[in-house]
Scaffold this motif. Structure first.
Motif, short mmCIF file in Angstrom:
data_model
loop_
_atom_site.label_atom_id
_atom_site.label_comp_id
_atom_site.label_asym_id
_atom_site.label_seq_id
_atom_site.Cartn_x
_atom_site.Cartn_y
_atom_site.Cartn_z
N LYS A 1 -11.08 -4.18 -5.94
CA LYS A 1 -9.83 -3.50 -5.62
C LYS A 1 -9.94 -3.02 -4.18
CE LYS A 1 -8.72 -1.50 -10.14
NZ LYS A 1 -8.54 -0.22 -10.85
N TYR B 1 -13.48 -1.04 -0.17
CA TYR B 1 -13.04 -1.58 -1.45
C TYR B 1 -13.86 -0.95 -2.56
CZ TYR B 1 -17.07 -4.68 -0.69
OH TYR B 1 -18.32 -5.19 -0.44
N CYS C 1 -9.94 2.48 5.03
CA CYS C 1 -8.97 3.57 4.87
C CYS C 1 -9.48 4.79 5.65
CB CYS C 1 -8.83 3.92 3.39
SG CYS C 1 -8.08 2.57 2.44
N GLU D 1 -2.28 5.69 2.26
CA GLU D 1 -3.23 4.60 1.94
C GLU D 1 -3.65 4.58 0.47
OE1 GLU D 1 -6.33 5.31 4.83
OE2 GLU D 1 -5.23 4.17 6.34
N THR E 1 0.84 -1.19 0.00
CA THR E 1 0.00 0.00 0.00
C THR E 1 0.88 1.24 0.00
OG1 THR E 1 -1.77 -1.15 1.15
CG2 THR E 1 -1.79 1.25 1.29
N LYS F 1 -5.87 -6.49 -5.95
CA LYS F 1 -6.73 -6.40 -7.13
C LYS F 1 -7.08 -7.82 -7.53
CE LYS F 1 -7.14 -4.68 -11.85
NZ LYS F 1 -6.43 -4.10 -13.00
N MET G 1 -3.63 3.21 -3.43
CA MET G 1 -3.48 1.92 -4.10
C MET G 1 -2.03 1.77 -4.53
SD MET G 1 -5.42 -0.65 -5.05
CE MET G 1 -5.37 -2.06 -6.12
N ARG H 1 -7.52 -0.92 -1.41
CA ARG H 1 -6.26 -0.18 -1.25
C ARG H 1 -5.44 -0.68 -0.08
NH1 ARG H 1 -9.26 5.36 -1.08
NH2 ARG H 1 -8.05 5.49 0.82
N ARG H 2 -6.12 -1.23 0.94
CA ARG H 2 -5.42 -1.59 2.18
C ARG H 2 -5.96 -2.90 2.73
NH1 ARG H 2 -6.46 0.89 7.61
NH2 ARG H 2 -4.71 0.16 8.85
N THR H 3 -5.11 -3.92 2.80
CA THR H 3 -5.50 -5.20 3.40
C THR H 3 -4.40 -5.70 4.32
OG1 THR H 3 -4.50 -6.67 1.73
CG2 THR H 3 -6.74 -5.86 1.27
N SER I 1 -2.11 -3.61 -1.02
CA SER I 1 -3.26 -3.36 -1.88
C SER I 1 -3.56 -4.65 -2.63
CB SER I 1 -2.94 -2.26 -2.90
OG SER I 1 -2.68 -1.04 -2.26
#
Length: 175
Positions: free
Chosen positions: A126, A161, A155, A23, A19, A114, A25, A128-130, A112
């Motif tokens: 998608k 997502y 985020c 935060e 990421t 996808k 993508m 951005r933050r996991t 991030s």
């Protein structure tokens, strides 16, 4: 006339990258490997519940928090380069005689995600933050595999997502 239903995740690719700042993508994504057939799922677990209870045990108010959203998959024979990018395991040796020194299966960084389904018009995800849970295993039937769970984190701006409709160029970009 009935609307045609598209099977979304009959085959998919998962790409990840660290990421970005604030935060964002990830600017560069890499494919995490060959996904075992029919193992990719997206699920939600109930969020925290807060209850206000009056005398006698009567519930007078209840509030439910945001559910936890996760995507889980099984990667078959993950290569050493990918495992290195995720866990920091150290690769040594030459092609055909490689070793991988594993010191942890904990992934401390946010990544991030996808997820791109193969079928044009299906819905991809998608995030951005996991947070990634990395669980390696082996069996006679399946060989070496890694069960990977992506817990989607909110985020600062509240986004969990984004969904997107797959175009032909999305799948080509995921190869």
């Amino acid at each position: 006339m009935a609307k045609k239903v598209i099977m979304s995740w009959s085959k998919c690719k998962i790409e990840v990258g660290k990421t970005g700042a604030d935060e964002a993508m990830a600017s560069e994504l890499f494919n995490i490997g060959t996904i075992k057939d029919k193992t990719t799922t997206m699920s939600t677990e109930d969020g925290d519940t807060l209850q206000a209870v009056a005398t006698g045990g009567v519930v007078v108010a209840e509030e439910e928090g945001e559910p936890q959203v996760s995507i889980t998959t099984r990667i078959m024979e993950m290569d050493f380069d990918t495992e290195n990018k995720l866990t920091g395991a150290v690769k040594a040796g030459t092609s055909g005689n490689e070793t991988l020194k594993v010191t942890t299966n904990v992934i401390p960084d946010d990544f991030s995600l996808k997820l791109t389904p193969k079928n044009i018009g299906s819905t991809g995800i998608k995030a951005r933050r996991t947070h990634i849970s990395f669980r390696p295993g082996s069996s006679e039937e399946e060989g070496h595999y890694v069960d990977v769970t992506f817990k989607i984190l909110a985020c600062e701006d509240g986004e969990l997502y984004t969904k997107f409709k797959v175009a032909a160029s999305d799948w080509a970009a995921a190869d």
